[in-house]
Write a protein that holds these residues in place. Structure first.
Motif, PDB file in Angstrom:
ATOM      1  N   ILE B  23       0.840  -1.195   0.000  1.00  0.00           N
ATOM      2  CA  ILE B  23       0.000   0.000   0.000  1.00  0.00           C
ATOM      3  C   ILE B  23       0.877   1.248   0.000  1.00  0.00           C
ATOM      4  N   HIS B  24       2.159   1.122   0.401  1.00  0.00           N
ATOM      5  CA  HIS B  24       3.152   2.186   0.234  1.00  0.00           C
ATOM      6  C   HIS B  24       2.636   3.550   0.672  1.00  0.00           C
ATOM      7  N   LEU B  25       2.109   3.622   1.888  1.00  0.00           N
ATOM      8  CA  LEU B  25       1.536   4.884   2.335  1.00  0.00           C
ATOM      9  C   LEU B  25       2.628   5.888   2.700  1.00  0.00           C
ATOM     10  N   GLY B  26       2.515   7.073   2.142  1.00  0.00           N
ATOM     11  CA  GLY B  26       3.398   8.183   2.510  1.00  0.00           C
ATOM     12  C   GLY B  26       2.719   9.015   3.575  1.00  0.00           C
ATOM     13  N   GLU B  27       3.425  10.064   4.011  1.00  0.00           N
ATOM     14  CA  GLU B  27       2.865  10.896   5.088  1.00  0.00           C
ATOM     15  C   GLU B  27       1.606  11.634   4.636  1.00  0.00           C
ATOM     16  N   ASP B  28       1.423  11.766   3.316  1.00  0.00           N
ATOM     17  CA  ASP B  28       0.261  12.493   2.788  1.00  0.00           C
ATOM     18  C   ASP B  28      -0.926  11.568   2.484  1.00  0.00           C
ATOM     19  N   CYS B  29      -0.841  10.307   2.942  1.00  0.00           N
ATOM     20  CA  CYS B  29      -1.853   9.310   2.532  1.00  0.00           C
ATOM     21  C   CYS B  29      -2.853   8.957   3.627  1.00  0.00           C
ATOM     22  N   ALA B  30      -2.860   9.709   4.727  1.00  0.00           N
ATOM     23  CA  ALA B  30      -3.763   9.363   5.837  1.00  0.00           C
ATOM     24  C   ALA B  30      -5.214   9.309   5.371  1.00  0.00           C
ATOM     25  N   GLY B  31      -5.899   8.237   5.737  1.00  0.00           N
ATOM     26  CA  GLY B  31      -7.316   8.116   5.417  1.00  0.00           C
ATOM     27  C   GLY B  31      -7.611   7.514   4.051  1.00  0.00           C
ATOM     28  N   LEU B  32      -6.561   7.217   3.290  1.00  0.00           N
ATOM     29  CA  LEU B  32      -6.723   6.715   1.919  1.00  0.00           C
ATOM     30  C   LEU B  32      -7.490   5.392   1.875  1.00  0.00           C
ATOM     31  N   LEU B  33      -7.138   4.457   2.768  1.00  0.00           N
ATOM     32  CA  LEU B  33      -7.742   3.127   2.722  1.00  0.00           C
ATOM     33  C   LEU B  33      -8.786   2.921   3.811  1.00  0.00           C
ATOM     34  N   ARG B  34      -8.808   3.837   4.745  1.00  0.00           N
ATOM     35  CA  ARG B  34      -9.696   3.672   5.898  1.00  0.00           C
ATOM     36  C   ARG B  34     -11.160   3.422   5.508  1.00  0.00           C
ATOM     37  N   PRO B  35     -11.734   4.177   4.549  1.00  0.00           N
ATOM     38  CA  PRO B  35     -13.147   3.931   4.223  1.00  0.00           C
ATOM     39  C   PRO B  35     -13.404   2.480   3.799  1.00  0.00           C
ATOM     40  N   ALA B  36     -12.531   1.922   2.970  1.00  0.00           N
ATOM     41  CA  ALA B  36     -12.715   0.528   2.543  1.00  0.00           C
ATOM     42  C   ALA B  36     -12.471  -0.428   3.710  1.00  0.00           C
ATOM     43  N   PHE B  37     -11.459  -0.151   4.532  1.00  0.00           N
ATOM     44  CA  PHE B  37     -11.148  -1.025   5.667  1.00  0.00           C
ATOM     45  C   PHE B  37     -12.292  -1.058   6.682  1.00  0.00           C
ATOM     46  N   GLU B  38     -13.038   0.050   6.792  1.00  0.00           N
ATOM     47  CA  GLU B  38     -14.148   0.086   7.761  1.00  0.00           C
ATOM     48  C   GLU B  38     -15.194  -0.968   7.449  1.00  0.00           C
ATOM     49  N   ALA B  39     -15.257  -1.410   6.184  1.00  0.00           N
ATOM     50  CA  ALA B  39     -16.246  -2.415   5.777  1.00  0.00           C
ATOM     51  C   ALA B  39     -15.803  -3.835   6.135  1.00  0.00           C
ATOM     52  N   LEU B  40     -14.579  -3.988   6.619  1.00  0.00           N
ATOM     53  CA  LEU B  40     -14.027  -5.333   6.847  1.00  0.00           C
ATOM     54  C   LEU B  40     -14.854  -6.212   7.789  1.00  0.00           C
ATOM     55  N   PRO B  41     -15.362  -5.687   8.924  1.00  0.00           N
ATOM     56  CA  PRO B  41     -16.098  -6.583   9.821  1.00  0.00           C
ATOM     57  C   PRO B  41     -17.296  -7.253   9.135  1.00  0.00           C
ATOM     58  N   ASP B  42     -17.837  -6.637   8.081  1.00  0.00           N
ATOM     59  CA  ASP B  42     -18.984  -7.219   7.379  1.00  0.00           C
ATOM     60  C   ASP B  42     -18.579  -8.319   6.401  1.00  0.00           C
ATOM     61  N   CYS B  43     -17.329  -8.302   5.936  1.00  0.00           N
ATOM     62  CA  CYS B  43     -16.981  -9.229   4.857  1.00  0.00           C
ATOM     63  C   CYS B  43     -15.773 -10.108   5.163  1.00  0.00           C
ATOM     64  N   ALA B  44     -15.072  -9.889   6.277  1.00  0.00           N
ATOM     65  CA  ALA B  44     -13.851 -10.657   6.523  1.00  0.00           C
ATOM     66  C   ALA B  44     -13.674 -10.988   8.002  1.00  0.00           C
ATOM     67  N   ASP B  45     -12.935 -12.072   8.259  1.00  0.00           N
ATOM     68  CA  ASP B  45     -12.630 -12.464   9.637  1.00  0.00           C
ATOM     69  C   ASP B  45     -11.256 -11.975  10.073  1.00  0.00           C
ATOM     70  N   LEU B  46     -10.396 -11.687   9.104  1.00  0.00           N
ATOM     71  CA  LEU B  46      -9.088 -11.141   9.434  1.00  0.00           C
ATOM     72  C   LEU B  46      -8.522 -10.405   8.236  1.00  0.00           C
ATOM     73  N   LEU B  47      -7.566  -9.522   8.509  1.00  0.00           N
ATOM     74  CA  LEU B  47      -6.888  -8.770   7.448  1.00  0.00           C
ATOM     75  C   LEU B  47      -5.412  -9.102   7.489  1.00  0.00           C
ATOM     76  N   LEU B  48      -4.877  -9.538   6.334  1.00  0.00           N
ATOM     77  CA  LEU B  48      -3.446  -9.784   6.217  1.00  0.00           C
ATOM     78  C   LEU B  48      -2.803  -8.622   5.472  1.00  0.00           C
ATOM     79  N   LEU B  49      -1.655  -8.164   5.977  1.00  0.00           N
ATOM     80  CA  LEU B  49      -0.908  -7.102   5.307  1.00  0.00           C
ATOM     81  C   LEU B  49       0.443  -7.673   4.887  1.00  0.00           C
ATOM     82  N   ALA B  50       0.670  -7.715   3.562  1.00  0.00           N
ATOM     83  CA  ALA B  50       1.831  -8.436   3.021  1.00  0.00           C
ATOM     84  C   ALA B  50       3.058  -7.552   2.798  1.00  0.00           C
ATOM     85  N   GLY B  51       3.256  -6.556   3.671  1.00  0.00           N
ATOM     86  CA  GLY B  51       4.493  -5.773   3.627  1.00  0.00           C
ATOM     87  C   GLY B  51       4.487  -4.632   2.622  1.00  0.00           C
ATOM     88  N   ASP B  52       5.549  -3.790   2.687  1.00  0.00           N
ATOM     89  CA  ASP B  52       5.608  -2.526   1.935  1.00  0.00           C
ATOM     90  C   ASP B  52       4.377  -1.686   2.268  1.00  0.00           C
TER      91      ASP B  52
END
Ligand code: FE2
Ligand code: FE2
Lengths: 97, 270
Positions: B23-52
């Motif tokens: 996802i390569h987040l820089g300091e200017d990227c706050a909030g970029l993925l948060r809206p999509a991640f907020e939906a996770l409890p409805d569709c997933a049991d866990l989130l894996l983050l594969a680095g970078d």
């Protein structure tokens, strides 16, 4: 004076096609380097133009990359087809049974 | 093996795995993925983050990542990538992510309860070095030997973590790395750089211990689907590849028993 093999001796001073190759290599190095740290962009020579393809995380990042490409490759035609990666939740998953 | 207690009603026995890398987040990227991640409890049991997860591995960037994943309502399991090492402060990056509640694995495993079953994740960043028949050897200059040794130690750490999972009797076991264990998921990358994108030693570790899924990132121009020689499905979840905030995989929790592979001496004893 450095001894140079034939092809170089014959070349007129100033930018030539081979120097363009090194500038393209320099752009690749700068893209992957300390600042942009961008590995998702491919730089290829297509005939007379340089083509940038790939996917980056934000549109700001894409503009930075285009600026860097134009600054590094002044005088060359730069064409870009760099996409911004989708940030939506997927509408379906894959069944792994 | 099933944990004691009744199966929650109205719920199929599957684990829903969300995964993304690079996802390569820089300091200017706050909030970029948060809206999509907020939906996770409805569709997933866990989130894996594969680095970078960061651009340059700085603490400030790690704090941006922490803001995206803190308090999501699903467990988050991460490995670091090469970019998260660039500032030479991977321990700091790890600490920031752990403070946000993530399990950050490097040669370690996490066992999570899902629908009355155990789901195990074994994680390590891994390293490059190349694939079968086209890989570097531990020979010659000290720099070359150190390079190849780094790849071997990375695979050994993944093997150790997978070995830990074997003791837990997990219904599903997932190997999480940043570098790729197979060349399949690199298709689209220039062939010349394959040796910098992964190592077959990771696949050897996965096949030696067995797993139900292997998830990696790093190859931005690669493809999603691959498989190890031993038949373990591999998914490249680099964000430019999946073109979404995350990919979703559903694995049966009671479809098949855990395969008890005997680890080879190579990975089991060092
Ligand atoms: Fe990456
Ligand atoms: Fe990477």
């Amino acid at each position: 004076m450095t001894e140079r093999p034939e092809p170089y001796e014959d070349r007129a001073p100033g930018p030539g096609p081979y120097e363009d190759e090194y500038r393209i290599a320099l752009l690749r190095e700068r893209l992957a380097g300390d600042g942009p740290a961008e590995l998702g962009v491919r730089v290829e020579r297509r005939g007379g133009v340089v083509l940038l393809t790939g996917t980056v995380p934000t549109s700001t990042r894409r503009e930075e990359i285009l600026d860097l490409a134009r600054a590094t490759l002044t005088g060359l035609t730069v064409r870009t087809d760099v996409a911004v990666a989708g940030r939506d939740a997927p509408d379906h998953g894959e069944e792994l049974s | 093996m099933t944990l004691p207690g009744p199966e929650p009603t109205g719920r199929e026995a599957v684990v829903r795995v969300a995964a993304v890398g690079d996802i390569h987040l820089g300091e200017d990227c706050a909030g970029l993925l948060r809206p999509a991640f907020e939906a996770l409890p409805d569709c997933a049991d866990l989130l894996l983050l594969a680095g970078d997860l960061t651009r340059h591995g700085s603490v400030a960037e790690a704090e941006v990542v922490a803001g995206e994943i803190a308090g999501l309502g699903v467990p988050v399991v991460a490995v670091l990538g090469n970019h998260d090492h660039h500032a030479d402060t991977p321990d700091e990056v790890t600490r920031v992510l752990r403070d946000a509640g993530a399990h950050v694995l490097e040669g370690e495993s996490a066992v999570l309860p899902v629908a009355g079953h155990k789901v195990g994740v074994a994680g390590a960043k891994g390293f490059c070095g190349g694939f079968l028949g086209r890989s570097a050897g531990e020979f010659g200059e000290p720099e070359m030997k150190a390079f190849v040794r780094t790849a071997r130690r990375g695979a050994e750490r993944l093997a150790r973590a997978l070995g830990e999972l074997a003791e837990h009797g997990c219904a599903v076991r997932i190997a999480l790395t940043h570098f790729s264990p197979v060349p399949d998921t690199l298709a689209g990358e220039p062939l010349e750089i394959y040796p910098f994108l992964g190592s077959y030693l990771l696949a050897e570790a996965i096949d030696a211990h067995g797993a139900d899924l292997a998830v990696h990132g790093h190859a931005h121009l690669g493809t999603e689907h691959g498989m190890t020689a031993g038949g373990v499905r591999v998914r490249n979840v680099a964000q430019p590849v999946i073109d979404h905030a995350f990919a979703l995989y559903r694995l049966p929790l009671d479809g098949h028993p855990t395969r008890p592979h005997a680890p080879t001496a190579r990975y089991g004893t060092r």
